[in-house]
Write an enzyme that holds these catalytic residues in place. Structure first.
Site, PDB file in Angstrom:
ATOM      1  CG  ASP A  10     -10.869  -1.613   4.548  1.00 22.66           C
ATOM      2  OD1 ASP A  10     -11.235  -2.148   5.602  1.00 22.66           O
ATOM      3  OD2 ASP A  10      -9.754  -1.049   4.458  1.00 22.66           O
ATOM      4  CE  LYS A  32      -7.659  -2.978   6.437  1.00 27.01           C
ATOM      5  NZ  LYS A  32      -7.980  -1.526   6.409  1.00 27.01           N
ATOM      6  CG  ASN A  72      -8.432   4.527   3.829  1.00 31.68           C
ATOM      7  OD1 ASN A  72      -7.340   4.572   3.269  1.00 31.68           O
ATOM      8  ND2 ASN A  72      -8.795   3.478   4.539  1.00 31.68           N
ATOM      9  N   GLY A  92      -4.357  -4.789   5.719  1.00 35.17           N
ATOM     10  CA  GLY A  92      -3.275  -4.615   6.682  1.00 35.17           C
ATOM     11  C   GLY A  92      -3.481  -3.334   7.452  1.00 35.17           C
ATOM     12  CG  ASP A 138      -7.904   1.934   0.587  1.00 38.84           C
ATOM     13  OD1 ASP A 138      -9.087   2.319   0.673  1.00 38.84           O
ATOM     14  OD2 ASP A 138      -7.283   1.432   1.558  1.00 38.84           O
ATOM     15  CB  SER A 189      -0.881  -0.034   1.258  1.00 37.03           C
ATOM     16  OG  SER A 189      -1.689   1.110   1.338  1.00 37.03           O
ATOM     17  CG  LEU A 232      -1.297   3.834  -6.761  1.00 38.54           C
ATOM     18  CD1 LEU A 232      -1.414   4.707  -8.012  1.00 38.54           C
ATOM     19  CD2 LEU A 232       0.141   3.863  -6.214  1.00 38.54           C
TER      20      LEU A 232
HETATM   21  C1  NPQ Z   1      -6.536   0.338   4.682  1.00 36.60           C
HETATM   22  N1  NPQ Z   1      -4.197   0.029   5.536  1.00 36.60           N
HETATM   23  O1  NPQ Z   1      -6.492  -0.597   3.911  1.00 36.60           O
HETATM   24  C2  NPQ Z   1      -5.485   0.588   5.770  1.00 36.60           C
HETATM   25  C3  NPQ Z   1      -5.535   1.975   6.212  1.00 36.60           C
HETATM   26  C4  NPQ Z   1      -4.567   2.478   7.211  1.00 36.60           C
HETATM   27  C5  NPQ Z   1      -2.098  -0.702   4.627  1.00 36.60           C
HETATM   28  O2  NPQ Z   1      -3.501   0.785   3.532  1.00 36.60           O
HETATM   29  C6  NPQ Z   1      -1.714   3.634  11.164  1.00 36.60           C
HETATM   30  C7  NPQ Z   1      -2.392   2.478  11.492  1.00 36.60           C
HETATM   31  C8  NPQ Z   1      -1.905   4.197   9.930  1.00 36.60           C
HETATM   32  C9  NPQ Z   1      -3.267   1.894  10.603  1.00 36.60           C
HETATM   33  C10 NPQ Z   1      -2.992   4.181   7.775  1.00 36.60           C
HETATM   34  C11 NPQ Z   1      -3.346   0.113   4.504  1.00 36.60           C
HETATM   35  C12 NPQ Z   1      -2.791   3.617   9.029  1.00 36.60           C
HETATM   36  C13 NPQ Z   1      -3.476   2.460   9.356  1.00 36.60           C
HETATM   37  C14 NPQ Z   1      -3.871   3.593   6.897  1.00 36.60           C
HETATM   38  C15 NPQ Z   1      -4.363   1.913   8.445  1.00 36.60           C
HETATM   39  O3  NPQ Z   1      -7.490   1.083   4.593  1.00 36.60           O
HETATM   40 MG    MG Z   2      -8.606   0.151   3.022  1.00 40.72          MG
END
Ligand code: NPQ
Ligand code: MG
Length: 367
Positions: free
Chosen positions: A238, A262, A190, A290, A188, A135, A162
């Site tokens: 997600d 997750k 979010n 993750g 992604d 990521s 990305l």
């Molecule tokens: C996701 N993870 O898939 C998350 C979002 C995310 C690897 O993109 C600190 C702790 C910062 C957890 C930033 C990835 C973070 C976090 C992003 C999780 O949405």
């Molecule tokens: Mg995500």
């Protein structure tokens, strides 16, 4: 097994580079670890909550508080504890899936160590190693992004994700696609967009992405279904997938063609396996998310990612994607894959010196 209590341990893990998403920029991971102390074995669980409630409603200090006040006492009242008993004892506490998952995982690790069985064997892993994706955070410039992606591809990562947000979507995606050609690529958001952005998001259809992950708010299932009708890129959820039931609903409503799993988000590995099974029964592929885990959380994630319906590479990166010094032996990339541990329980444990060096506080919750 009988347990004498739980240890809560806060650990500060500096990141190798800042990780920027639509939720903010992280420089250091503030990790809450749970150690369950049983008479036959001990186990570890990692809470994936962030220090601030930016990904979901949970945050580290809140998770520690709900464990201390409600989850630990609920288990202390039982004469014997295993992961399933913990899950039912936690049902009376609403919400707080990441806190519950951390405790349930610590109990499960202890239980499996005592039984001499690995997480992978227990969950139903069918492969010795899992394909690794990475990521990639939002950068100040496209040039910086291309450098970062170049480095990850050099290391052997098999899929690039990305992070996007309004103002950082079509341009970086086009640049990565043009520069690196036919790689496995996904995005992604979010939750950073609204349905008003449907036309802009549909411009991403030109780049043959594997999927777009969670463009709209967590509770906007209908919006995701509508957006899925307005673009060709497969819709992946997600944040919205908070349980196996939520997964079944999202699939039935055509809001999700692919699901990110997750365990922390759904309350633990038992429910994560149910999400996997519901998706498999509907022909919906899943992949492992993750949360910047240390080696302890990563070990369990990698075991889950070896189940049969995990047919896309996960955010199951090597330890050095995030940490110069992990608290376990590092997970390494081998030909683009991360090996599934085979030893009892998580198959890895904390290195006592590394753990001590990273620890910022401990608390014993006696049963
Ligand atoms: C996701 N993870 O898939 C998350 C979002 C995310 C690897 O993109 C600190 C702790 C910062 C957890 C930033 C990835 C973070 C976090 C992003 C999780 O949405
Ligand atoms: Mg995500």
């Amino acid at each position: 097994m009988k347990f004498s209590g739980l240890e809560l341990r806060r650990v500060a893990m500096p990141l190798v580079a800042p990780f920027r998403t639509s939720m903010g920029t992280e420089h250091e991971r503030d990790v809450l670890l749970v150690r369950a102390v049983g008479d036959e074995a001990e186990g570890w669980g990692e809470c994936v909550a962030m220090s601030e409630p930016g990904y979901s409603a949970e945050y580290v200090a809140g998770a520690a508080d709900v464990i201390r006040r409600f989850l630990s006492p609920a288990l202390a009242a039982l004469s014997t504890v295993d992961a399933h008993l913990a899950e039912s004892a936690f049902a009376k506490v609403k919400g707080h899936p990441m806190a519950k998952a951390a405790v349930q995982t610590a109990v499960l690790d202890a239980q499996l160590r005592a039984a001499g069985m690995s997480f992978g064997a227990y969950l139903g892993a069918v492969k010795p190693a899992v394909p690794a994706g990475v990521s990639v955070g939002i950068m100040d410039t496209v040039a910086q992004l291309l450098d970062a992606v170049d480095g990850y591809l050099d290391q052997g990562y098999l899929r690039i994700k990305l992070k996007i947000e309004p103002g950082w979507d079509v341009e970086p995606v086009r640049a990565v696609r043009e520069r690196f050609g036919d790689i496995l690529l996904q995005v992604d958001a979010n939750c950073a967009y609204t349905l008003q952005d449907a036309r802009q998001l549909a411009r991403l259809d030109a780049f043959d992405l594997l999927l777009i992950e969670q463009p709209l708010p967590e509770d906007d299932i209908r919006g995701h279904a509508e957006l899925a009708r307005r673009m060709r890129t497969p819709m992946c959820l997600d944040e919205s997938i908070t349980s196996a039931r939520a997964a079944a609903d999202a699939i039935a409503l055509h809001a999700a063609a692919i699901v990110n799993i997750k365990p922390g988000r759904v309350g633990g590995y038992l429910e994560a396996r149910r999400v996997h099974d519901v998706c498999a029964a509907s022909g919906v592929p899943v992949w492992a998310g993750g949360m910047l885990e240390t080696g302890l959380g990563r070990a369990a994630n990698v075991a889950l990612a070896a189940l049969p319906n995990f047919t896309l590479p996960g955010d199951t990166s090597a330890s050095d994607r995030y940490y110069r010094t992990d608290i376990t032996a590092p997970f390494r990339l081998e030909d683009g894959h991360v090996r599934v541990p085979t030893g009892p329980g998580l198959g890895v444990g904390p290195d006592p010196d590394a753990l001590a060096a990273a620890t910022t506080g401990t608390e014993w919750l006696a049963w």
